[in-house]
Design a protein around this motif. Sequence first.
Motif, mmCIF file in Angstrom:
data_model
loop_
_atom_site.group_PDB
_atom_site.id
_atom_site.type_symbol
_atom_site.label_atom_id
_atom_site.label_comp_id
_atom_site.label_asym_id
_atom_site.label_seq_id
_atom_site.Cartn_x
_atom_site.Cartn_y
_atom_site.Cartn_z
ATOM 1 N N ALA A 124 -24.708 99.347 60.587
ATOM 2 C CA ALA A 124 -25.892 99.073 62.228
ATOM 3 C C ALA A 124 -25.275 99.510 63.249
ATOM 4 O O ALA A 124 -26.259 99.917 63.764
ATOM 5 C CB ALA A 124 -26.721 97.424 61.536
ATOM 6 N N ASN A 125 -24.435 98.916 63.633
ATOM 7 C CA ASN A 125 -23.250 99.394 64.659
ATOM 8 C C ASN A 125 -23.783 100.362 65.329
ATOM 9 O O ASN A 125 -24.318 100.965 66.057
ATOM 10 C CB ASN A 125 -21.624 99.057 64.972
ATOM 11 N N ALA A 126 -23.748 101.185 64.158
ATOM 12 C CA ALA A 126 -23.456 102.660 64.349
ATOM 13 C C ALA A 126 -25.516 103.530 64.448
ATOM 14 O O ALA A 126 -25.459 104.516 65.810
ATOM 15 C CB ALA A 126 -22.995 103.966 62.704
ATOM 16 N N ALA A 127 -26.176 102.865 63.805
ATOM 17 C CA ALA A 127 -27.170 103.006 63.845
ATOM 18 C C ALA A 127 -27.948 102.938 65.110
ATOM 19 O O ALA A 127 -28.615 103.105 65.631
ATOM 20 C CB ALA A 127 -28.496 101.882 62.794
ATOM 21 N N CYS A 128 -28.086 101.160 65.552
ATOM 22 C CA CYS A 128 -28.048 101.124 66.853
ATOM 23 C C CYS A 128 -27.645 101.671 67.782
ATOM 24 O O CYS A 128 -28.460 102.491 68.816
ATOM 25 C CB CYS A 128 -27.773 99.236 67.215
ATOM 26 N N PHE B 10 -27.466 104.819 67.645
ATOM 27 C CA PHE B 10 -27.792 105.878 67.597
ATOM 28 C C PHE B 10 -29.560 106.179 67.821
ATOM 29 O O PHE B 10 -29.725 106.812 68.530
ATOM 30 C CB PHE B 10 -28.101 106.309 66.057
ATOM 31 N N VAL B 11 -30.141 105.124 67.911
ATOM 32 C CA VAL B 11 -31.127 104.807 68.385
ATOM 33 C C VAL B 11 -31.049 104.622 69.674
ATOM 34 O O VAL B 11 -32.149 104.768 70.718
ATOM 35 C CB VAL B 11 -31.938 103.377 67.167
ATOM 36 N N ILE B 12 -29.848 103.653 70.235
ATOM 37 C CA ILE B 12 -30.211 103.847 71.641
ATOM 38 C C ILE B 12 -29.795 104.852 72.334
ATOM 39 O O ILE B 12 -30.856 104.989 73.082
ATOM 40 C CB ILE B 12 -29.119 102.304 72.329
ATOM 41 N N THR B 13 -29.195 105.895 71.768
ATOM 42 C CA THR B 13 -28.701 107.212 73.058
ATOM 43 C C THR B 13 -29.890 108.274 72.161
ATOM 44 O O THR B 13 -30.408 108.962 73.901
ATOM 45 C CB THR B 13 -27.833 108.027 71.523
ATOM 46 N N LEU B 14 -31.277 107.582 71.090
ATOM 47 C CA LEU B 14 -32.022 108.713 70.986
ATOM 48 C C LEU B 14 -33.923 108.189 73.002
ATOM 49 O O LEU B 14 -33.954 109.091 73.342
ATOM 50 C CB LEU B 14 -33.065 108.948 69.706
ATOM 51 N N VAL B 15 -33.649 106.942 72.785
ATOM 52 C CA VAL B 15 -34.060 105.939 73.811
ATOM 53 C C VAL B 15 -34.030 106.688 74.993
ATOM 54 O O VAL B 15 -34.421 107.503 75.875
ATOM 55 C CB VAL B 15 -34.035 104.666 73.457
ATOM 56 N N LEU B 16 -32.420 106.488 75.484
ATOM 57 C CA LEU B 16 -31.978 107.370 76.645
ATOM 58 C C LEU B 16 -32.242 108.381 76.806
ATOM 59 O O LEU B 16 -32.667 109.290 77.542
ATOM 60 C CB LEU B 16 -30.388 106.584 76.720
ATOM 61 N N GLU B 17 -32.317 109.669 75.693
ATOM 62 C CA GLU B 17 -32.476 111.170 76.117
ATOM 63 C C GLU B 17 -33.822 110.708 76.393
ATOM 64 O O GLU B 17 -34.576 111.861 76.433
ATOM 65 C CB GLU B 17 -31.685 111.134 75.292
ATOM 66 N N SER B 18 -34.631 110.354 75.748
ATOM 67 C CA SER B 18 -36.068 110.316 75.517
ATOM 68 C C SER B 18 -36.484 109.799 76.889
ATOM 69 O O SER B 18 -37.970 110.608 77.396
ATOM 70 C CB SER B 18 -36.750 109.984 74.183
ATOM 71 N N ALA B 19 -36.258 109.168 77.393
ATOM 72 C CA ALA B 19 -36.628 108.464 78.967
ATOM 73 C C ALA B 19 -35.860 109.220 79.979
ATOM 74 O O ALA B 19 -36.688 109.875 80.988
ATOM 75 C CB ALA B 19 -35.901 107.246 78.735
ATOM 76 N N PHE B 20 -35.176 109.640 79.754
ATOM 77 C CA PHE B 20 -33.867 110.247 81.113
ATOM 78 C C PHE B 20 -34.015 111.763 80.821
ATOM 79 O O PHE B 20 -32.665 111.522 80.975
ATOM 80 C CB PHE B 20 -32.745 109.390 81.488
ATOM 81 N N ARG C 280 -30.120 114.795 63.219
ATOM 82 C CA ARG C 280 -28.314 115.568 63.084
ATOM 83 C C ARG C 280 -27.841 113.493 62.798
ATOM 84 O O ARG C 280 -26.963 113.392 61.926
ATOM 85 C CB ARG C 280 -28.534 115.644 64.432
ATOM 86 N N TYR C 281 -28.594 112.337 64.001
ATOM 87 C CA TYR C 281 -27.763 111.537 63.853
ATOM 88 C C TYR C 281 -28.142 110.722 62.031
ATOM 89 O O TYR C 281 -26.771 110.290 61.188
ATOM 90 C CB TYR C 281 -28.717 110.656 64.421
ATOM 91 N N LEU C 282 -29.522 110.886 61.688
ATOM 92 C CA LEU C 282 -29.744 110.748 59.844
ATOM 93 C C LEU C 282 -29.077 111.246 59.283
ATOM 94 O O LEU C 282 -28.387 110.176 58.542
ATOM 95 C CB LEU C 282 -31.271 110.865 60.069
ATOM 96 N N PHE C 283 -28.619 111.731 59.560
ATOM 97 C CA PHE C 283 -28.068 113.069 58.283
ATOM 98 C C PHE C 283 -26.834 112.336 58.615
ATOM 99 O O PHE C 283 -25.880 111.723 57.165
ATOM 100 C CB PHE C 283 -27.728 114.118 58.328
ATOM 101 N N VAL C 284 -25.454 111.370 59.455
ATOM 102 C CA VAL C 284 -24.814 110.843 59.586
ATOM 103 C C VAL C 284 -24.721 109.864 58.843
ATOM 104 O O VAL C 284 -24.128 109.679 57.990
ATOM 105 C CB VAL C 284 -24.308 110.484 60.845
ATOM 106 N N LEU C 285 -25.873 108.538 59.041
ATOM 107 C CA LEU C 285 -25.713 107.544 58.272
ATOM 108 C C LEU C 285 -26.087 107.492 57.258
ATOM 109 O O LEU C 285 -25.964 106.804 56.409
ATOM 110 C CB LEU C 285 -27.239 107.066 58.919
ATOM 111 N N VAL C 286 -26.809 108.439 56.641
ATOM 112 C CA VAL C 286 -26.902 108.667 55.437
ATOM 113 C C VAL C 286 -26.166 109.323 54.287
ATOM 114 O O VAL C 286 -26.112 108.954 53.203
ATOM 115 C CB VAL C 286 -28.707 109.821 54.702
ATOM 116 N N PHE D 217 -30.901 96.464 65.217
ATOM 117 C CA PHE D 217 -30.839 95.536 65.323
ATOM 118 C C PHE D 217 -30.092 94.847 64.005
ATOM 119 O O PHE D 217 -29.352 94.092 63.594
ATOM 120 C CB PHE D 217 -31.527 94.470 66.349
ATOM 121 N N PHE D 218 -31.176 94.809 63.452
ATOM 122 C CA PHE D 218 -31.157 93.276 62.056
ATOM 123 C C PHE D 218 -31.298 94.514 60.806
ATOM 124 O O PHE D 218 -31.635 94.132 59.951
ATOM 125 C CB PHE D 218 -32.430 92.714 62.277
#
Length: 545
Positions: A202-206, A208-218, A234-240, A349-350
């Motif tokens: 879940a650390n990597a998933a978090c 990745f999602v935070i990176t996407l949030v930041l890229e989308s916002a800023f 691309r991130y989803l591919f790494v996780l899967v 996160f969970f």
Amino acid sequence: MAQIQKKIRMRDAWRQIPNKIKTPDRWMQDAWRRLPATVKTAFFSTVIVGLMTHLYQFTNKLYNYDELANGPAGYGTGAESGRWFLKLAGDYMASQFGNYSLPLLNGMLSLFLIAVSAALVTDLFAVQGKLAAAAIGGFMASFTPVVCMFFFMYSSVFYSVGIFFSVLAAWLAVRFPKNLFWHFAAVILLTCSLGTYQAYFANAACIFVITLVLESAFCKKNQNWKSVLVTAFRYLFVLVAALALYLILNRYFLAHWGLELGNYQGMNAMGQLSASELFGALKRCYADMIALVSGHVMYLAPTHLLRRCFLLIYLVLGVSVISLFFLDRGEWIRKGFMVFGFLLLPAAFFLVYLMSPAGWSYTLMGYSAVFLPVLFVVWIDQFCRNVRVKLWYQAALSWASGLIAVAMVLMYVWFGNGCYMSLEYTKYHDLAYFETMVTQIKSLEGYTDDMPVAFIGNEIKDETHDMGSMLGGTFGLDGKIESNINAYSRAHILTKFLGFAPDFCGYEQTVELMEREEVKEMGCYPDYGSMKVVDGVVVIKLSEY
């Protein structure tokens, strides 16, 4: 002529090689100069806050129920719990050095790996504020799952490797978006992290999602919503890919070692989700995200002050996100991705709930939730740098972020020290209890040191031994219990800590003794008559059966 010039160039290149070879000191100096100040800050903050939180544990030999069974040497359950990489690493270490539970060495090695992970996270999110960088290190070092991890000191280094691998995998995938080799390396690292402790996926998933949030916002001017969407896939591919490779290797190693996957925490059903289980797990993710401000969620917010801080995090984040829509108009599709990313965060996160909905979750599994306060300080850091706001508003957000972060880190430091002191009180009480028992055994009439010992029954009920650690009401945490006199590993207190290691009776001999009338008529420990020598065997009756 061209060949002559080529030879001259090659000769000059060979002559320059000795000048390019660096001494270790020179190499370290150059590497140190290249590191951003915030990355250094995060690293040293992790070490300092980590020592403030865990030095008590590093400099004492405290134990919990599993440490009793796996100390002084062992690494715990490996492939049977789906942790095949833990078994590989543990067996290799056993062949080279031995897996010894050395508190100071294991603790410092673990803390170093977490410090490097914090530095990578700081670099990954391009944090510019030193207070924000220090907060990231403080959170990652003092969070309650780290305290819980050090209860299991015998495996703390392996768990820290799992954390480091998960963070490094995410760092490689984010930092090298067009490099196939580093994506392959990220998949391998994340697979090994899963094989060490599944919850760290879940650390990597978090990240990745935070990176996407930041890229989308800023987002940068040359980026748009399409590039964000490509990055997400691309991130989803790494996780899967990592999860699929983990499951394949898990099957292979179980077959190779002739083992079967146990049902601990629902590991035998990992990845097998029905629609109702998926919905229930998702519902639980969002419910616990809300519950952080009001109640008990794996002891991630164990005090009222921490819960208020989580509430303030939600409020400040909410205000800043809403203000972003008014202050930075346009790119509405990209901002829609940002909102969608925020909605995905509770599941990240969970994520452990989705990975094993049939299992029960405890503090050690909740480390990925540390990225909630990390997201908060990173978001405010980037918001103040990328959004044009009035100076008073920027100052207000920065002060709110800094004060909340400092308060939370100090509270986690305080709580961690209290948990370790709780362990020590429990240890004192356990040792005193069993010392008395050994004294009584050796005081029996006719006792000799060659007599075997048999324990009859399971649970000791002693009204004089109900004080516990005296701190459990304040410093309760998964991974420790108030008394180990009824723990599955209590015999190890007698043998490993008190050195009392007689010939303990096996199952068949114990059953024979249980069926004898004189044993049935004995009282239960610690009452008078609960110990007796029966046909050359010391019988201690703990409870009725």
